[in-house]
Design an enzyme around this catalytic site. Structure first.
Site, short mmCIF file in Angstrom:
data_model
loop_
_atom_site.label_atom_id
_atom_site.label_comp_id
_atom_site.label_asym_id
_atom_site.label_seq_id
_atom_site.Cartn_x
_atom_site.Cartn_y
_atom_site.Cartn_z
CG ASN A 13 7.18 -6.13 8.46
OD1 ASN A 13 7.00 -7.37 8.11
ND2 ASN A 13 5.97 -5.29 8.49
CE LYS A 15 5.55 -3.86 4.84
NZ LYS A 15 4.77 -2.69 4.65
CD GLU A 101 1.23 -3.64 5.28
OE1 GLU A 101 1.82 -4.92 5.62
OE2 GLU A 101 2.12 -2.80 4.75
N GLY A 177 5.30 1.91 2.05
CA GLY A 177 5.40 1.55 0.55
C GLY A 177 4.97 2.53 -0.41
CB SER A 217 8.85 5.46 2.29
OG SER A 217 7.80 4.88 1.66
N GLY A 238 10.24 -1.68 5.46
CA GLY A 238 9.59 -2.82 4.86
C GLY A 238 10.31 -2.98 3.80
N GLY A 239 10.08 -2.42 2.29
CA GLY A 239 10.59 -2.57 0.94
C GLY A 239 12.42 -2.54 1.05
P1 13P Z 1 7.98 0.38 3.66
O1 13P Z 1 9.37 0.62 4.22
O2 13P Z 1 7.96 -0.54 2.40
O3 13P Z 1 7.31 1.71 3.39
O4 13P Z 1 7.16 -0.49 4.83
C1 13P Z 1 7.17 0.02 5.81
C2 13P Z 1 6.50 -0.70 6.88
O5 13P Z 1 5.24 -1.21 6.80
C3 13P Z 1 7.35 -1.53 7.84
O6 13P Z 1 6.46 -2.37 8.90
#
Ligand code: 13P
Length: 255
Positions: A13, A15, A101, A177, A217, A238-239
């Site tokens: 993702n 974002k 989010e 995150g 994470s 995410g990241g």
């Molecule tokens: P992170 O991997 O950056 O913590 O984000 C997770 C997330 O929200 C994936 O949708």
């Protein structure tokens, strides 16, 4: 049916990140790193503006396309929205719905999640339905209640066949995150609760086929131990999905 029968599913993702050219470069690099990764579903979820370009890059590859949101009407006077037929048109197979989010900043509710899930399914788009508790919920011992509320609200009125086309993503908000991953045991506990809720609402047979991703994470270093849990079937990243190498490592560590 056990864990072995559920195909692992790793989704990135992105974002609110990446211009079209950055997104193309990232996907091109990823595609070559995961060419030989079979037995796992690999998905990227760019912003709406990059979907068409990424759809071209991944054509004839083992990488699939997801959007990060969808509106429930097909068309009409709904300025700023994007519909399920439009996402199908641009090559999406999946759509992320109800990310924390969106719940936190954009007023997403269980009701809107449910409407979006139904719209996606009616256009043959597979929803990745996100659920997860806030830190305060966990500290007050309310995790199970919140998860039950998100699950029952999000999947309300779905037939068993519709549910089988869906994926659930458990993302504890406190782990997103923050670098604070849920321990494998914490993830497993909630994943098994979700499977129990689906067993009660549908059947053991249905619940045992649904894939449940963990998100929050996820990194190359922790992916394998999370994926080793009996009810963890994948990751929503995410990241670490913003770098081709780290995302590809997560894919490889989850097979
Ligand atoms: P992170 O991997 O950056 O913590 O984000 C997770 C997330 O929200 C994936 O949708």
């Amino acid at each position: 049916m056990g864990r072995a029968m559920r195909r692992p599913i790793i989704a990135g993702n992105w974002k609110l990140n990446n211009t079209i050219s950055e997104a193309v470069a990232l996907t091109t690099a990823l595609k070559s790193l995961v060419t030989h990764c079979t037995g796992v579903e690999i998905i990227v979820a760019p912003t709406f503006t990059a979907l068409a370009a990424i759809g071209d890059v991944i054509k004839d590859s083992n990488v699939l396309l997801a959007a990060q949101d969808v509106y429930w009407e097909d068309s009409g006077a709904f300025t700023g929205e994007v519909s399920a037929p439009m996402l199908k048109d641009v090559g999406c197979d999946y759509v992320i719905i109800g990310h924390s989010e969106r719940r936190q900043y954009f007023g997403e509710t269980n009701e809107s999640v449910n409407q979006k899930v139904k719209a996606a399914l009616s256009h043959d788009l597979k929803p990745i339905i996100c659920v997860g508790e806030q830190l305060e919920d966990r500290e007050r011992g309310r995790t199970d209640t919140v998860i039950e509320n998100h699950i029952t609200g999000g999947i309300a009125d779905l037939s068993a066949a519709e549910l089988l086309s869906s994926v659930i993503a458990y993302e504890p908000v406190w782990a997103i995150g923050t670098g604070k991953t849920a321990t494998p045991a914490q993830a497993q506990e909630v994943h098994s609760l979700i499977r129990k809720l689906l067993t009660d609402a549908y059947s053991d047979e249905v619940a045992s086929q649904i894939r449940i991703q963990y998100g929050g994470s996820v990194k190359p270093e922790n992916a394998a131990e999370l994926m080793a849990q009996p009810d963890v079937d994948g990751a929503l990243v995410g990241g670490a999905s913003l770098q081709a190498e780290s995302f590809a490592e997560i894919v490889k560590n989850s097979i």
